[in-house]
Write a protein that holds these residues in place. Structure first.
Motif, PDB file in Angstrom:
ATOM      1  N   MET A  23      31.427   2.893 -37.465  1.00 18.30           N
ATOM      2  CA  MET A  23      31.305   2.379 -36.103  1.00 18.30           C
ATOM      3  C   MET A  23      31.601   0.884 -36.012  1.00 18.30           C
ATOM      4  O   MET A  23      32.065   0.391 -34.996  1.00 18.30           O
ATOM      5  N   ARG A 155      27.456  14.180 -14.359  1.00 19.58           N
ATOM      6  CA  ARG A 155      28.891  14.042 -14.125  1.00 19.58           C
ATOM      7  C   ARG A 155      29.554  15.416 -14.117  1.00 19.58           C
ATOM      8  O   ARG A 155      29.053  16.358 -14.732  1.00 19.58           O
ATOM      9  N   MET A 156      30.693  15.517 -13.451  1.00 20.23           N
ATOM     10  CA  MET A 156      31.460  16.749 -13.525  1.00 20.23           C
ATOM     11  C   MET A 156      31.885  16.938 -14.977  1.00 20.23           C
ATOM     12  O   MET A 156      32.106  15.965 -15.687  1.00 20.23           O
ATOM     13  N   LEU A 157      32.021  18.175 -15.420  1.00 16.92           N
ATOM     14  CA  LEU A 157      32.338  18.410 -16.825  1.00 16.92           C
ATOM     15  C   LEU A 157      33.756  17.964 -17.186  1.00 16.92           C
ATOM     16  O   LEU A 157      34.038  17.567 -18.308  1.00 16.92           O
ATOM     17  N   ILE A 158      34.641  18.073 -16.217  1.00 20.46           N
ATOM     18  CA  ILE A 158      36.028  17.667 -16.438  1.00 20.46           C
ATOM     19  C   ILE A 158      36.451  16.794 -15.268  1.00 20.46           C
ATOM     20  O   ILE A 158      36.246  17.162 -14.119  1.00 20.46           O
ATOM     21  N   SER A 159      37.006  15.645 -15.533  1.00 21.47           N
ATOM     22  CA  SER A 159      37.561  14.828 -14.454  1.00 21.47           C
ATOM     23  C   SER A 159      38.737  14.025 -15.000  1.00 21.47           C
ATOM     24  O   SER A 159      38.804  13.757 -16.191  1.00 21.47           O
ATOM     25  N   PRO A 160      39.677  13.660 -14.105  1.00 18.77           N
ATOM     26  CA  PRO A 160      40.883  12.995 -14.606  1.00 18.77           C
ATOM     27  C   PRO A 160      40.605  11.573 -15.067  1.00 18.77           C
ATOM     28  O   PRO A 160      41.318  11.031 -15.840  1.00 18.77           O
TER      29      PRO A 160
ATOM     30  N   ILE B  17      44.186  19.533 -14.527  1.00 14.39           N
ATOM     31  CA  ILE B  17      42.778  19.324 -14.812  1.00 14.39           C
ATOM     32  C   ILE B  17      41.928  20.261 -13.968  1.00 14.39           C
ATOM     33  O   ILE B  17      40.941  20.813 -14.407  1.00 14.39           O
ATOM     34  N   SER B  32      30.798  18.889 -22.944  1.00 16.93           N
ATOM     35  CA  SER B  32      32.108  18.420 -22.521  1.00 16.93           C
ATOM     36  C   SER B  32      32.468  17.089 -23.165  1.00 16.93           C
ATOM     37  O   SER B  32      31.629  16.213 -23.318  1.00 16.93           O
ATOM     38  N   GLY B  34      35.247  15.903 -21.696  1.00 14.81           N
ATOM     39  CA  GLY B  34      36.368  15.967 -20.761  1.00 14.81           C
ATOM     40  C   GLY B  34      36.330  15.020 -19.584  1.00 14.81           C
ATOM     41  O   GLY B  34      37.181  15.096 -18.714  1.00 14.81           O
ATOM     42  N   GLU B  37      35.122   9.252 -16.801  1.00 13.03           N
ATOM     43  CA  GLU B  37      34.276   8.193 -16.223  1.00 13.03           C
ATOM     44  C   GLU B  37      33.157   7.816 -17.193  1.00 13.03           C
ATOM     45  O   GLU B  37      32.767   8.606 -18.043  1.00 13.03           O
ATOM     46  N   GLN B 296      32.342   1.150 -30.724  1.00 13.24           N
ATOM     47  CA  GLN B 296      31.706   1.785 -31.880  1.00 13.24           C
ATOM     48  C   GLN B 296      31.925   3.293 -31.861  1.00 13.24           C
ATOM     49  O   GLN B 296      32.221   3.927 -32.884  1.00 13.24           O
ATOM     50  N   ARG B 299      35.566   4.177 -32.889  1.00 12.48           N
ATOM     51  CA  ARG B 299      35.811   4.203 -34.329  1.00 12.48           C
ATOM     52  C   ARG B 299      35.231   5.474 -34.952  1.00 12.48           C
ATOM     53  O   ARG B 299      35.821   6.094 -35.822  1.00 12.48           O
TER      54      ARG B 299
END
Lengths: 160, 386
Positions: A23, A155-160, B17, B32, B34, B37, B296, B299
């Motif tokens: 890390m 959060r949405m599981l997938i977002s752009p 998506i 996820s 995915g 954000e 971190q 990596r």
């Protein structure tokens, strides 16, 4: 590098040396050595677990005591501090600026045991002028970590 | 009944998506990697300022271009961080996220038939915005061997007489690629020579891990007058849901973008604008702290993929890694679907960001270390079983 290592260890003492090195983008051996050195130098003084005791059945009482003392010639405050921190009940001792000298945080099984410690051990010490004891009612946040469970990830599981 | 729909809109392909999102949403207990954000909450001083502005009843429209105070802070911030000098009066305005600014910039500058160069893989909105503006999209397929940076040769090969705009999306979503100052200097030279304009989408500018600050193409000599710089609060300040971005550039173009904004949007959300003033004034430390945490994790994730024997170039920006899955003999879509079905880990196939994303996955590391660990353990199992 030392400060970077400490910043991570402070909140996650269980992380492996390998992960820590990855890390930070540093060599694993160098990180391991730095940790050993800091342990030897008493920069890393121990590895605690942050526990919310309120979530268990254990009876525990924490009190914060403001202590005023008379410093000793040639020793300043250090010798009195040492006298205070030798007691097992004492969790932390800080020398303070301001209206009193020491903050002493003690942990006991009951208010009674804390009261007994203050009246029988702490207050009678020759250098101690006065004690003001405050009991902790509830801990919300300690060591930068909140004691309430975090909300689930919304959060949405997938977002752009 | 007559066909109520526009042919132009019907011709736009739905986002790749979206399709994946529908599959994932059906699946309970999937974890996820995915999202696009931050996992951090917006820093508290920003949220508190928003609450305060509501308490004070500041619930009216602001001027079309945004709060004067905010525009001034934006200009100060861009000067402080990137040596960019814009006038708050007429060279910057506040938008509903970076996405609105992208749409407006393209609409304000493109005439039917003019070409827009879009380096791919890239964020999903440049193409449909181009189509809606009757522009002609021309893709530049970025390559892994160049660490997905845009090279001068690739740019030159794509330019025609009709080329008007280059979209420059760095630090890049989905690859995590960044362009260095020297990379940009070579691009700028061609841009000036060929008299092209740049829409520089710098929404991830706060998140670079090269040890050097992000460089905006607009700060290079001769580029400010031909660049629309787009940025915002979503990524660096963890403010996605606040919907707040901004566009800066020559007054000539900004004025026309603002015209569309004025009719279509009126103004960006007032509460968000007040909060953003505090973001720029007081949150440098909070941003730096988040950036360090991403670095971190970055990596850690790269190390894990390489440990699994997967090819994964080191990304130096945003919060994505873009490992190659070519050696497994599956398409990105097949890999991602199978991974989801068997191990319940959601990732986004590279193809969601353009055809040349085939053979790659976008992995987001905007998650806690524990979450990343669990997900990567599952991916490791999956890869071993292939």
């Amino acid at each position: 590098m030392r400060e970077e290592i400490l910043a991570i260890l402070e909140h996650n003492a269980r992380i492996s040396v390998h992960d820590l090195a990855v890390m930070l983008g540093k060599d694993e051996k160098a990180v391991a050595e730095a940790i050993c050195d800091m342990e030897a130098e008493h920069i890393i003084c121990g590895y605690d677990t942050l526990i919310n005791w309120d979530g268990t059945d254990a009876e525990k009482v924490t009190a914060l005591i403001e202590v005023k003392v008379t410093p000793q010639r040639g020793m300043g405050f250090d010798r009195i501090a040492e006298h205070i921190y030798q007691y097992d009940e004492v969790n932390s001792v800080y020398l303070m600026s301001g209206a009193f000298d020491f903050t002493v945080i003690i942990e006991g099984r009951s208010m009674k045991s804390v009261a007994r410690f203050v009246s029988e051990k702490l207050a009678p010490m020759e250098e101690v002028q006065s004690c003001a004891t405050h009991f902790v009612l509830k801990k919300y946040k300690d060591h930068g970590i909140t004691f309430v469970a975090e909300d689930p990830d919304e959060r949405m599981l997938i977002s752009p | 009944m007559r066909n109520p729909l526009s042919d132009k809109v019907m011709a736009i392909k739905p986002s790749g998506i979206r399709k994946f999102f529908d599959i994932v949403s059906e699946m309970k207990d999937a974890i996820s990697l995915g999202v696009g954000e931050p996992d951090f909450d917006t820093p508290w001083p920003i949220r508190e300022e928003a609450i305060y502005s509501l308490e004070k009843g500041r619930t009216f429209y602001t001027s079309n271009s945004g709060l004067k105070e905010l525009k001034e802070e934006i200009c100060r911030y861009l000067k402080r961080k990137y040596e960019l000098e814009y006038s708050p009066a007429n060279e910057v305005f506040v938008t509903v996220g970076g996405s609105e600014a992208i749409d407006l910039a393209i609409r304000a500058m493109i005439n039917p038939g003019e070409e827009i160069l879009i380096p791919q893989p890239c964020y999903v909105s440049y193409l449909p915005c181009t189509q809606l503006a009757d522009g002609v999209p021309v893709f530049i397929n970025l390559k892994e061997e160049n660490e997905f940076r845009l090279t001068p040769a690739e740019l030159e090969a794509a330019i025609t007489d009709k080329t008007k705009i280059l979209v420059l999306p760095f630090p890049n979503n989905p690859t995590g690629a960044v362009m260095t100052r020297s990379d940009l200097e070579k691009i700028a030279k061609i841009i000036i020579e060929k008299d092209i304009f740049v829409i520089s989408d710098e929404i991830y500018s706060e998140l670079t891990y090269t040890g050097e600050r992000h460089v905006s193409i607009a700060e290079l000599p001769g580029m400010k007058e031909r660049t629309i710089t787009i940025n915002g609060f979503s990524k660096g300040f963890a403010m996605t849901g606040w919907r707040l971005g901004y566009a800066c550039g020559p007054e000539l173009i900004i004025k026309q973008m603002l015209k569309i904004h004025q009719f279509a949007i009126m103004c960006a959300p007032t509460t968000s604008q007040y909060a953003a003033v505090i973001a720029l004034r007081e949150c440098d430390d909070a941003v730096a702290k988040m950036m360090k945490a991403y670095d971190q994790r970055r990596r850690y994730v790269v190390d894990r993929f390489r440990g699994m024997g997967m090819d994964c170039f080191e990304p130096y920006g945003a919060f994505y890694v873009f490992p190659s899955i070519k050696k497994f003999g599956m398409t990105s879509d097949e890999f991602a679907t199978k991974l989801l079905e068997t191990k319940k880990v959601a990732v986004v196939p590279g193809t969601a960001f353009g055809d040349c994303g085939e053979g790659f996955l976008r992995i987001s590391y905007a998650y806690s270390l524990e979450n990343l660990k669990t997900a990567l353990d599952r991916i490791e199992e999956f890869v071993k079983e292939l």
